[in-house]
Design an enzyme around this catalytic site. Structure first.
Site, PDB file in Angstrom:
ATOM      1  CB  SER A 116       3.230   1.936   5.966  1.00  0.00           C
ATOM      2  OG  SER A 116       1.972   1.605   6.442  1.00  0.00           O
ATOM      3  CG  HIS A 162      -0.369   0.180   2.516  1.00  0.00           C
ATOM      4  ND1 HIS A 162      -0.186  -0.861   3.401  1.00  0.00           N
ATOM      5  CD2 HIS A 162       0.111   1.276   3.156  1.00  0.00           C
ATOM      6  CE1 HIS A 162       0.353  -0.412   4.519  1.00  0.00           C
ATOM      7  NE2 HIS A 162       0.554   0.894   4.394  1.00  0.00           N
ATOM      8  CG  ASP A 206       0.037  -4.141   2.822  1.00  0.00           C
ATOM      9  OD1 ASP A 206       0.135  -3.587   1.707  1.00  0.00           O
ATOM     10  OD2 ASP A 206       0.051  -3.504   3.890  1.00  0.00           O
TER      11      ASP A 206
END
Length: 504
Positions: free
Chosen positions: A245, A142, A172
């Site tokens: 992230s 992402h 992911d």
């Protein structure tokens, strides 16, 4: 509280599970390589700090910080056609000169209009971890998905342009590459060996604060949240916020044990729980992306969940259930023509071990299977009518066989395309499409698609650009049903459709 997966892009409703912990900013405006990488991908055993001894985290921070990078994501402004609901009074009060003084409009059908809109330039930031000295970097899918430009900044402020080697939505994870040498690659530990209560550091670039280190412990293992297709998260109370992230979760030796991916929050900011993808899963994904271009996902072929969840659900319905255990995976359904069906597993059975290791919850099973490839054999121990049985199972891919699955590229179609011209749009009364300008040997010729045919949709997805058809071919080639249903029109305006088989 019900867990809700949401991208941390718009500041909208309260979110329980914040997925995509990337901080979004201003929206206006060869062989040696593999050898080096494999050296870094080895699993290091990470001795824990002696019980009762104080923990010094400075060594871990100093060792791991140079390996964690800042990633800037840019998605350029684009022109898109959108449908809007027609106003029944618009013809009376709107601009009588149409497109002369505003955005050109095209009349649609069924009370809608099609309009051309300019999307704003979109930027975001996230983190990544250097896993080889020649420039391979792991991050979250992402963080990089849909980017037109990726810029990687090291801790010494050197900047590099990055390209995506491969990505996997299901876990992911994404693998990107920069052109560099002698880069500070991180050591990778075996996440299977980490223990609850062990001290860890989360390193990344949260909230625009580059090179940030936070400390905590491992709170839980094999956690599932329902945000990704395959999950077995390491849970930590080290502070993780937007921008973390793709960053590193490291042990007290400064070795990577996970890739930070999510936070649990009602506000979108840290509130005590963060989640990282374990290196045992990461290593398998990275290896597959390098070798095959796509992840070789192995499947048992069951649907179900934790035994405790099943028993609790039955109690709520006033039913008492005795499965012979309160730990393991309850099988609610066995998929047809799957490895599980071939092995004789049935609805109501409970999986309790895989290769001799206990399986207490679904996250345990997901983590173990995520490290396997189709064709690999595993030993399943399960309860059938509370009696223990053991079977050897050969895992299969999503298509039901043990073959290597590769992303198909446009060459498999054996055709060339171009976007339809303005004149074609007017003549055929269409807003978009891809014209087949050449057909040679390939899947499209086999399906009988002629030169001149205009493709409007593939598997019900509008084909507005060459990127659209390239994307759908890649995605479909690795799916359970690798078939393209192509709909469109002939130059005469007659509608037609074709079925293209991507598999052999």
């Amino acid at each position: 509280m019900k867990k809700i997966a949401s991208y941390l892009v718009p500041a909208t409703s309260i979110v329980a599970v914040v997925f995509a912990v990337a901080a979004f900013g201003n929206t206006h405006a060869a062989t040696n390589s593999q050898a080096q990488s494999s050296e870094r991908m080895q699993m290091f055993e990470a001795p824990a700090t002696p019980a009762g001894q104080p923990v010094d985290l400075t060594y871990a921070a100093e060792k791991a910080l140079p390996s964690v990078v800042h990633i800037k994501y840019v998605q350029n402004s684009k022109v898109q056609t959108v449908e809007v609901q027609s106003d029944p009074f618009e013809d009376f009060f709107s601009d009588p000169f149409g497109g002369f003084f505003g955005t050109p409009r095209q009349r649609g059908q069924g009370g809608t209009q099609k309009r051309q809109v300019q999307t704003p330039k979109r930027t975001a930031t996230g983190s990544g971890v250097i896993i080889s000295s020649d420039g391979y970097i792991v991050t979250n899918n992402h963080v990089v998905e849909g980017a037109d430009e990726l810029t990687v900044t090291l801790t010494d402020n050197k900047e590099y342009s990055a390209r995506i080697i491969g990505n996997d939505k299901t876990t992911d994870l994404a693998l990107i590459k920069i052109d560099g040498k002698n880069l500070p690659a991180i050591d990778i530990a075996n996440s299977d060996n980490v223990k609850i209560g062990e001290w860890v550091l989360a390193i990344g670039n949260p909230l625009g604060l580059n090179n940030t280190v936070t400390a905590g412990i491992i709170s839980a293992k094999a956690r599932t949240l329902g945000a990704n297709g395959v999950e077995s998260f390491i849970q930590t109370d080290a502070a993780i916020n937007a921008g973390n992230s793709g960053g590193a979760l490291v042990n007290t030796n400064g070795q990577l044990i996970g890739i930070n991916a999510m936070l649990y929050s009602q506000t979108g900011s840290y509130s005590g729980y963060g989640f990282a993808i374990p290196t045992a899963m990461m290593n398998k994904v990275v290896s597959d992306l390098k070798q095959y271009g796509t992840v070789q996902r192995a499947m048992i072929g069951i649907q179900g969940g934790d035994v405790k969840s099943y028993v609790d659900a039955q109690k709520e319905e006033g039913k008492e259930v005795d499965l012979g255990t309160m730990e393991g995976i309850y099988i609610d359904k066995v998929v047809e023509e799957s490895a599980a069906e071939e092995a004789g597993l049935e609805k109501g059975d409970v999986i309790v071990e895989v290769d001799g290791q206990k399986v207490k919850k679904f996250g345990d099973l997901s983590g173990m299977i995520a490290q396997k490839r189709p064709g690999d054999k595993i030993t399943l121990t399960y309860l059938h009518n509370k009696k223990k049985h053991t079977k050897t199972v050969t895992l299969r891919n999503e298509q039901g066989n043990t073959k290597i699955v590769k992303n198909a590229d446009m060459d498999i179609l054996g055709a060339d395309f171009r976007e339809v011209s303005k004149q074609q749009k007017e003549q055929l009364d269409i807003q978009y499409g891809l014209e087949v300008i050449k057909v040679s040997s390939g899947k499209m010729k086999d399906a009988g698609i002629p030169k001149g045919f205009i493709i409007r949709q593939v598997n019900d997805v509008p084909m507005k650009s060459l990127d659209d058809i390239s994307k759908i071919v890649k995605e479909t080639s690795t799916s359970k049903e690798p078939v393209l249903i192509i709909k469109g029109v002939y130059p005469t305006g007659k509608k037609g459709y074709f079925v293209v088989q991507l598999s052999e």
